[in-house]
Design a protein around this motif. Sequence first.
Motif, PDB file in Angstrom:
ATOM      1  N   THR A   1      34.690  44.843  33.979  1.00  0.00           N
ATOM      2  CA  THR A   1      34.413  43.978  32.830  1.00  0.00           C
ATOM      3  C   THR A   1      33.951  42.607  33.312  1.00  0.00           C
ATOM      4  O   THR A   1      34.007  42.288  34.499  1.00  0.00           O
ATOM      5  CB  THR A   1      35.664  43.791  31.945  1.00  0.00           C
ATOM      6  N   ILE A   2      33.504  41.792  32.368  1.00  0.00           N
ATOM      7  CA  ILE A   2      33.077  40.430  32.705  1.00  0.00           C
ATOM      8  C   ILE A   2      34.267  39.513  32.953  1.00  0.00           C
ATOM      9  O   ILE A   2      34.100  38.378  33.394  1.00  0.00           O
ATOM     10  CB  ILE A   2      32.197  39.825  31.586  1.00  0.00           C
ATOM     11  N   TYR A   3      35.486  40.012  32.684  1.00  0.00           N
ATOM     12  CA  TYR A   3      36.680  39.178  32.783  1.00  0.00           C
ATOM     13  C   TYR A   3      37.437  39.418  34.085  1.00  0.00           C
ATOM     14  O   TYR A   3      37.210  40.395  34.785  1.00  0.00           O
ATOM     15  CB  TYR A   3      37.612  39.467  31.613  1.00  0.00           C
ATOM     16  N   GLY A   4      38.363  38.514  34.378  1.00  0.00           N
ATOM     17  CA  GLY A   4      39.226  38.658  35.537  1.00  0.00           C
ATOM     18  C   GLY A   4      40.371  37.668  35.474  1.00  0.00           C
ATOM     19  O   GLY A   4      40.486  36.784  36.314  1.00  0.00           O
ATOM     20  N   LEU A   5      41.223  37.803  34.455  1.00  0.00           N
ATOM     21  CA  LEU A   5      42.295  36.826  34.265  1.00  0.00           C
ATOM     22  C   LEU A   5      43.641  37.330  34.783  1.00  0.00           C
ATOM     23  O   LEU A   5      44.258  36.714  35.644  1.00  0.00           O
ATOM     24  CB  LEU A   5      42.416  36.450  32.791  1.00  0.00           C
ATOM     25  N   GLY A   6      44.125  38.434  34.248  1.00  0.00           N
ATOM     26  CA  GLY A   6      45.426  38.949  34.656  1.00  0.00           C
ATOM     27  C   GLY A   6      45.353  40.422  34.979  1.00  0.00           C
ATOM     28  O   GLY A   6      44.280  41.010  35.094  1.00  0.00           O
ATOM     29  N   GLY A   7      46.521  41.025  35.112  1.00  0.00           N
ATOM     30  CA  GLY A   7      46.570  42.459  35.384  1.00  0.00           C
ATOM     31  C   GLY A   7      47.886  42.843  36.008  1.00  0.00           C
ATOM     32  O   GLY A   7      48.757  42.001  36.265  1.00  0.00           O
ATOM     33  N   GLY A   8      48.038  44.123  36.257  1.00  0.00           N
ATOM     34  CA  GLY A   8      49.251  44.625  36.877  1.00  0.00           C
ATOM     35  C   GLY A   8      48.958  45.882  37.659  1.00  0.00           C
ATOM     36  O   GLY A   8      47.984  46.586  37.388  1.00  0.00           O
ATOM     37  N   VAL A   9      49.788  46.143  38.658  1.00  0.00           N
ATOM     38  CA  VAL A   9      49.724  47.405  39.396  1.00  0.00           C
ATOM     39  C   VAL A   9      51.146  47.938  39.497  1.00  0.00           C
ATOM     40  O   VAL A   9      52.073  47.203  39.851  1.00  0.00           O
ATOM     41  CB  VAL A   9      49.116  47.237  40.799  1.00  0.00           C
ATOM     42  N   TRP A  10      51.301  49.224  39.193  1.00  0.00           N
ATOM     43  CA  TRP A  10      52.596  49.891  39.243  1.00  0.00           C
ATOM     44  C   TRP A  10      52.544  50.995  40.285  1.00  0.00           C
ATOM     45  O   TRP A  10      51.621  51.802  40.301  1.00  0.00           O
ATOM     46  CB  TRP A  10      52.945  50.491  37.884  1.00  0.00           C
ATOM     47  N   SER A  11      53.549  51.024  41.161  1.00  0.00           N
ATOM     48  CA  SER A  11      53.600  52.024  42.225  1.00  0.00           C
ATOM     49  C   SER A  11      55.053  52.257  42.628  1.00  0.00           C
ATOM     50  O   SER A  11      55.940  51.460  42.298  1.00  0.00           O
ATOM     51  CB  SER A  11      52.788  51.556  43.439  1.00  0.00           C
ATOM     52  N   GLY A  12      55.269  53.332  43.384  1.00  0.00           N
ATOM     53  CA  GLY A  12      56.604  53.603  43.907  1.00  0.00           C
ATOM     54  C   GLY A  12      57.025  52.636  44.977  1.00  0.00           C
ATOM     55  O   GLY A  12      58.209  52.549  45.319  1.00  0.00           O
ATOM     56  N   SER A  13      56.081  51.869  45.543  1.00  0.00           N
ATOM     57  CA  SER A  13      56.412  50.858  46.541  1.00  0.00           C
ATOM     58  C   SER A  13      55.590  49.600  46.287  1.00  0.00           C
ATOM     59  O   SER A  13      54.410  49.681  45.899  1.00  0.00           O
ATOM     60  CB  SER A  13      56.138  51.366  47.960  1.00  0.00           C
ATOM     61  N   ASP A  14      56.199  48.437  46.513  1.00  0.00           N
ATOM     62  CA  ASP A  14      55.478  47.178  46.338  1.00  0.00           C
ATOM     63  C   ASP A  14      54.288  47.098  47.287  1.00  0.00           C
ATOM     64  O   ASP A  14      53.236  46.544  46.936  1.00  0.00           O
ATOM     65  CB  ASP A  14      56.416  45.992  46.591  1.00  0.00           C
ATOM     66  N   GLU A  15      54.439  47.636  48.506  1.00  0.00           N
ATOM     67  CA  GLU A  15      53.366  47.560  49.500  1.00  0.00           C
ATOM     68  C   GLU A  15      52.129  48.304  49.013  1.00  0.00           C
ATOM     69  O   GLU A  15      51.000  47.812  49.139  1.00  0.00           O
ATOM     70  CB  GLU A  15      53.837  48.142  50.836  1.00  0.00           C
ATOM     71  N   HIS A  16      52.323  49.490  48.460  1.00  0.00           N
ATOM     72  CA  HIS A  16      51.201  50.256  47.927  1.00  0.00           C
ATOM     73  C   HIS A  16      50.548  49.509  46.772  1.00  0.00           C
ATOM     74  O   HIS A  16      49.312  49.412  46.684  1.00  0.00           O
ATOM     75  CB  HIS A  16      51.703  51.634  47.474  1.00  0.00           C
ATOM     76  N   ALA A  17      51.376  48.967  45.880  1.00  0.00           N
ATOM     77  CA  ALA A  17      50.849  48.226  44.729  1.00  0.00           C
ATOM     78  C   ALA A  17      50.061  47.006  45.183  1.00  0.00           C
ATOM     79  O   ALA A  17      48.979  46.717  44.652  1.00  0.00           O
ATOM     80  CB  ALA A  17      51.994  47.817  43.810  1.00  0.00           C
ATOM     81  N   MET A  18      50.565  46.276  46.163  1.00  0.00           N
ATOM     82  CA  MET A  18      49.874  45.067  46.627  1.00  0.00           C
ATOM     83  C   MET A  18      48.551  45.398  47.311  1.00  0.00           C
ATOM     84  O   MET A  18      47.578  44.649  47.201  1.00  0.00           O
ATOM     85  CB  MET A  18      50.784  44.265  47.560  1.00  0.00           C
ATOM     86  N   LYS A  19      48.501  46.529  48.008  1.00  0.00           N
ATOM     87  CA  LYS A  19      47.259  46.947  48.653  1.00  0.00           C
ATOM     88  C   LYS A  19      46.159  47.153  47.612  1.00  0.00           C
ATOM     89  O   LYS A  19      45.006  46.739  47.809  1.00  0.00           O
ATOM     90  CB  LYS A  19      47.496  48.238  49.444  1.00  0.00           C
TER      91      LYS A  19
END
Length: 302
Positions: free
Chosen positions: A227-245
Amino acid sequence: APVNAMILAEIIHEAGLPPGVFNLVNGMGPVVGEVLATHPEVDMVSFTGSTRAGKRVSELASQSVKRVALELGGKSASVILDDADMEAAVRGTISACMLNSGQTCSAHTRMLVPAGRYDEVKALARAAIAKFSVGPSLEETSKLGPLVSANQRDRVLGFIRTGIEEGADVIAGGDQPPAFEKGYFVQPTILGIKATDTLAQEEIFGPVLVVIPYKDEEEAVAIANSTIYGLGGGVWSGSDEHAMKVARRIRTGQVDINGGPFNANAPFGGYKQSGNGREAGVYGFEEFLEIKSLQLKPVAAA
């Protein structure tokens, strides 16, 4: 909601801040806002609002080459990875979407889910959204209040109808507003759509969540960035490391990892047409500073 600014002005006055250090001027954007954005004695404008209005502020401010910080619209994606706690992720995404009846620029309004678990997500979403009771804001039983105006209600209902016309899967809610004597209400609505549909691209600013299936993480990241936007968001995973990647690959100003709460000390702002500059924390203060260098003549050696 100008009253909160008036209360802040009263507090500042009672605290003894010298007259003129803080000034409050109420008015509509095309009148008061345009004067502030163009006035030669205003050195900087910090604006929060729609992307359309932000473009107008930038245009006007450019005439005097003043600095501008913009916090604008969003179409934030909540990316649920296949190894996530699906129930917690769906519940958390819906909460992050429905805050203020969806009238939040950083609301997580796109929920990206593994295609193979779409039916599971639908069932979880129906169960979670059923707990969002609609009603007048001052009633203790209400979890979702009205929208700000009749125009905004009609705009949101129009988006829902567009989604249905484009073939959306109506998971919950719909385009029939709840019947209350006063207030501009919209049912909390969840629609299953494609990443190219109108509702996947346009900021709705109401209690509407779209669910978009993806085939793998590469496609999930591509959809999140589409999209043209890029303000917020979230990632959900079984591990924080995977989500942060995965989070590091999403072009957005802030990403919640596994439901991490909002941090008022962290810089807040967006990429792309969600704005420029940052609010909050040290970076928020630095937006209002100018750098000056003093050049001193070297002292001759004795």
